[in-house]
Design a protein around this motif. Structure first.
Motif, short mmCIF file in Angstrom:
data_model
loop_
_atom_site.label_atom_id
_atom_site.label_comp_id
_atom_site.label_asym_id
_atom_site.label_seq_id
_atom_site.Cartn_x
_atom_site.Cartn_y
_atom_site.Cartn_z
N UNK A 86 7.01 10.57 9.45
CA UNK A 86 8.40 10.72 10.47
C UNK A 86 8.50 9.01 10.77
N UNK A 87 7.90 8.10 10.40
CA UNK A 87 7.92 6.69 10.65
C UNK A 87 9.33 6.28 9.66
N UNK A 88 9.75 5.35 10.22
CA UNK A 88 11.18 4.75 9.65
C UNK A 88 10.60 4.19 8.44
N UNK A 89 11.43 3.77 7.63
CA UNK A 89 11.16 3.20 6.19
C UNK A 89 10.59 1.67 6.75
N UNK A 90 11.17 0.99 7.63
CA UNK A 90 11.01 -0.26 7.94
C UNK A 90 9.51 -0.37 8.67
N UNK A 91 9.30 0.52 9.48
CA UNK A 91 8.00 0.55 10.32
C UNK A 91 6.89 0.79 9.35
N UNK A 92 7.11 1.92 8.49
CA UNK A 92 6.05 2.37 7.66
C UNK A 92 5.74 1.17 6.67
N UNK A 93 6.75 0.50 6.21
CA UNK A 93 6.47 -0.66 5.40
C UNK A 93 5.76 -1.82 6.15
N UNK A 94 5.87 -1.97 7.24
CA UNK A 94 5.38 -2.96 8.04
C UNK A 94 3.65 -2.62 8.23
N UNK A 95 3.64 -1.33 8.57
CA UNK A 95 2.10 -0.91 8.83
C UNK A 95 1.12 -1.13 7.44
N UNK A 96 2.02 -0.55 6.39
CA UNK A 96 1.31 -0.38 5.20
C UNK A 96 1.24 -1.83 4.58
N UNK A 98 1.13 -1.18 -0.02
CA UNK A 98 0.01 -0.03 0.01
C UNK A 98 1.03 1.22 0.00
N UNK A 99 1.29 1.77 -1.33
CA UNK A 99 2.29 2.62 -1.36
C UNK A 99 1.70 4.25 -0.77
N UNK A 100 0.44 4.31 -0.74
CA UNK A 100 -0.11 5.57 -0.55
C UNK A 100 -0.11 5.72 1.09
N UNK A 101 -0.22 4.69 1.79
CA UNK A 101 -0.16 4.54 3.17
C UNK A 101 1.08 4.58 3.55
N UNK A 102 2.03 3.97 2.84
CA UNK A 102 3.58 3.95 3.17
C UNK A 102 4.10 5.40 3.12
N UNK A 103 3.67 6.10 2.00
CA UNK A 103 4.19 7.29 1.99
C UNK A 103 3.83 8.60 2.99
N UNK A 104 2.49 8.46 3.33
CA UNK A 104 1.74 9.11 4.55
C UNK A 104 2.61 8.76 5.81
#
Length: 92
Positions: free
Chosen positions: A28-38, A17-23
């Motif tokens: 300010x989320x790290x790349x890893x945490x944003x990717x896991x959540x998305x 989910x690229x849109x959620x990842x970018x948001x």
């Protein structure tokens, strides 16, 4: 520089989910945490916004269960620890 003064961002095929990842990255989320959540939000079997809390408190676990969990997370010296020490180490 790409459009509107931002660099062009190439989609990452491992991000579901690229849109959620970018948001999340913008927040300010790290790349890893944003990717896991998305990725969790994109998976219909996962519900990352629901609160967990289903596990019993460590005080209700047996010493063997605490030891096994300490082994899973790699706590050194666990074989010499009492139940209270295992609980304290797991909470750190």
């Amino acid at each position: 520089m790409g459009l509107y003064g931002k660099e062009a961002i190439m989609p990452n095929p491992s991000i579901k989910d690229e849109e959620t990842y970018q948001a999340l990255r913008d927040e300010g989320y790290t790349k890893e945490k944003a990717a896991r959540i998305a990725n969790a939000q994109a998976n219909p079997d996962m519900h990352p916004s629901e609160k967990g809390g289903r596990a019993e408190p460590y005080e209700e676990w047996t010493k063997a269960e605490l030891y096994q969990r300490a082994q899973e997370v790699g706590i050194d010296g666990r074989s010499e620890m009492s139940k209270d020490e295992l609980i304290a180490a797991l909470r750190r």
